[in-house]
Scaffold this motif. Sequence first.
Motif, PDB file in Angstrom:
ATOM      1  N   ASP A 229       0.809  -1.217   0.000  1.00 23.15           N
ATOM      2  CA  ASP A 229       0.000   0.000   0.000  1.00 23.15           C
ATOM      3  C   ASP A 229       0.843   1.268   0.000  1.00 23.15           C
ATOM      4  O   ASP A 229       0.437   2.312   0.508  1.00 23.15           O
ATOM      5  N   PHE A 253      -1.502   4.406   1.806  1.00 21.08           N
ATOM      6  CA  PHE A 253      -2.895   3.984   2.032  1.00 21.08           C
ATOM      7  C   PHE A 253      -2.978   3.144   3.302  1.00 21.08           C
ATOM      8  O   PHE A 253      -3.148   1.915   3.235  1.00 21.08           O
ATOM      9  N   GLY A 262      -7.013   2.172   0.889  1.00 22.61           N
ATOM     10  CA  GLY A 262      -7.247   2.417  -0.524  1.00 22.61           C
ATOM     11  C   GLY A 262      -8.556   1.829  -0.991  1.00 22.61           C
ATOM     12  O   GLY A 262      -9.312   1.217  -0.234  1.00 22.61           O
ATOM     13  N   ASN A 263      -8.841   2.024  -2.265  1.00 22.99           N
ATOM     14  CA  ASN A 263     -10.096   1.560  -2.854  1.00 22.99           C
ATOM     15  C   ASN A 263     -10.185   0.035  -2.786  1.00 22.99           C
ATOM     16  O   ASN A 263      -9.276  -0.658  -3.234  1.00 22.99           O
ATOM     17  N   THR A 275      -6.974  -0.884  -5.025  1.00 19.66           N
ATOM     18  CA  THR A 275      -5.696  -0.196  -4.861  1.00 19.66           C
ATOM     19  C   THR A 275      -4.721  -1.081  -4.094  1.00 19.66           C
ATOM     20  O   THR A 275      -4.905  -1.344  -2.907  1.00 19.66           O
ATOM     21  N   CYS A 278       0.656   2.074  -6.433  1.00 14.82           N
ATOM     22  CA  CYS A 278       0.447   3.169  -7.382  1.00 14.82           C
ATOM     23  C   CYS A 278       0.922   2.759  -8.768  1.00 14.82           C
ATOM     24  O   CYS A 278       1.859   1.984  -8.913  1.00 14.82           O
ATOM     25  N   CYS A 294      -3.158   5.947  -8.499  1.00 14.81           N
ATOM     26  CA  CYS A 294      -2.935   4.713  -7.744  1.00 14.81           C
ATOM     27  C   CYS A 294      -4.082   3.723  -7.899  1.00 14.81           C
ATOM     28  O   CYS A 294      -4.815   3.438  -6.944  1.00 14.81           O
ATOM     29  N   ASP A 297      -7.461   4.971  -6.793  1.00 18.76           N
ATOM     30  CA  ASP A 297      -7.435   6.242  -6.080  1.00 18.76           C
ATOM     31  C   ASP A 297      -6.551   7.262  -6.778  1.00 18.76           C
ATOM     32  O   ASP A 297      -5.543   6.919  -7.409  1.00 18.76           O
ATOM     33  N   GLN A 314      -7.179  12.475  -0.862  1.00 18.74           N
ATOM     34  CA  GLN A 314      -7.388  11.221  -1.581  1.00 18.74           C
ATOM     35  C   GLN A 314      -8.785  11.228  -2.166  1.00 18.74           C
ATOM     36  O   GLN A 314      -9.753  11.546  -1.477  1.00 18.74           O
ATOM     37  N   GLU A 316     -11.696   9.315  -5.130  1.00 20.61           N
ATOM     38  CA  GLU A 316     -12.082   8.165  -5.934  1.00 20.61           C
ATOM     39  C   GLU A 316     -13.183   8.578  -6.901  1.00 20.61           C
ATOM     40  O   GLU A 316     -13.908   9.541  -6.660  1.00 20.61           O
TER      41      GLU A 316
END
Length: 500
Positions: A229, A253, A262-263, A275, A278, A294, A297, A314, A316
């Motif tokens: 991450d 993240f 992250g997502n 995610t 990146c 990323c 994200d 951050q 999305e």
Amino acid sequence: MTLLNNHRTRRRRLGVVATAAGLLAALLTAGPAVATPDPGDTPATPEKVSKSDAAEARAAIANGEIPGKDEIVHSDNIKHLGNIPKDALPGTNSDLAFQGKYAYAGNYDGFRIFDISNPKAPKTVSQVLCPGSQNDISVSGNLLFLSTDSSRSDSSCNSTTQPATEKSSWEGMKVFDISDKANPKYVAAVETACGSHTHTLVPERKDVYVYVSSYSPSATFPDCQPPHDGISVIKVPRKAPQKAAVVGFPVLFPGEGPDGGGNPGSPTNPGVSKTTGCHDITVLPSKDLAAGACMGDGILFSIKDPENPKVIDQVEDNVNFAFWHSATFNQKANKVVFTDELGGGGAATCNAEIGPNRGADGIYEIVGKGDKRKLVFKSYYKIPRHQADTENCVAHNGSLIPVKGKDIMVQAWYQGGVSVWDFTNSSKPKEIGYFERGPLSTDTLTGGGSWSAYYYNGYIYSNDMVKGFDVLKISDKRTDPAKRVRVPELNVQTQPDYFD
């Protein structure tokens, strides 16, 4: 290492559902953007399309709606000065970097150095065979940096492919001494977790910091374990590049669980990439800022301390973005253009069926100050010309054209060609010029087209995956002021302050 020595206005009606493969069938379904698992700059595998799609492509060519096979078309304000075909390196052409009178062109099989002192007639200076996709490339001083994102038997340029499940496999960064452009020397290798899909330089006087972007960890990969991450940070002493080493792995993240933050991707956000790292990072050293694309994200972060970047915001987009691919700041650092690489670069997404908001650019304004700055979405931009369903096409690598007071960008769209567009009005971006070739095939989805299109010291340079190195010139009152701007070196992911 082995050293090897006329404008056309047309309405596009193509928009039928491609049926070449499960990938395309998924891409063209209704609903949110759908990505392939872990996409990102993967050359399209040739796939037959349906007979009806092939017939429609041929009809569109006959009717003048799209250029003919390999035909070159462009707007009146763009001139094609020349092309240098691929030579000793047969692999896919990738990214570009520039320094003085030289252009450096990545290729999945190594890299090539051009003398562009006469842009109308570039000359090959050297070609280096050093396989390791995708060979993302940057330069700083006498050093050249090359990303390896394929599992290799070792770090040498004579390595062979090897499964990532084997502990002895190698992926990461390679460093070359280019003080002699005709004879680059391989001087260092640094292994990084999950390899190096792309990288970004944060140059300082004594050292060069390298931000390594990679993704897709697996419990079966000894050197690429989840959670993944963050990014690897390499420190390269200019006077002793052989001492290059990883100095940290900042987590961008943070989150609990085996996959970090992250997502989460599917099934929470159907069709969106999870995610796990990146894909690409762009830094603006003059403002101590960076923007990260990323996967699922987009992030804005501070690089005031280059070894310890700090995330500021951050965002999305779980409706229209499938895979956050790259980022570009405007000169004032109050906007970021993020690209969505729907389909991983190997699919036909520039058609009516996909529409104008998927596989496009997302324009975000940066509002607020300091650590309270936020990314605020304003609009999408996508080329206004539909492509055939046999052409891989999606938003890809581009750069600013430095015009004071304006936000103008040139950008590659694979077989969609090269687009010059203005986003000064964030809510109403518009194209002001283009260059493109017709499809490589009218009956097979075949990967090709412009990987990177960048403006450097008065000219546009494009690295076509198949056709080679193109030089373009734009003559337009909106971009002409940029001809007076000169920079000694350009790595697009390390954006200069053009007017400092």
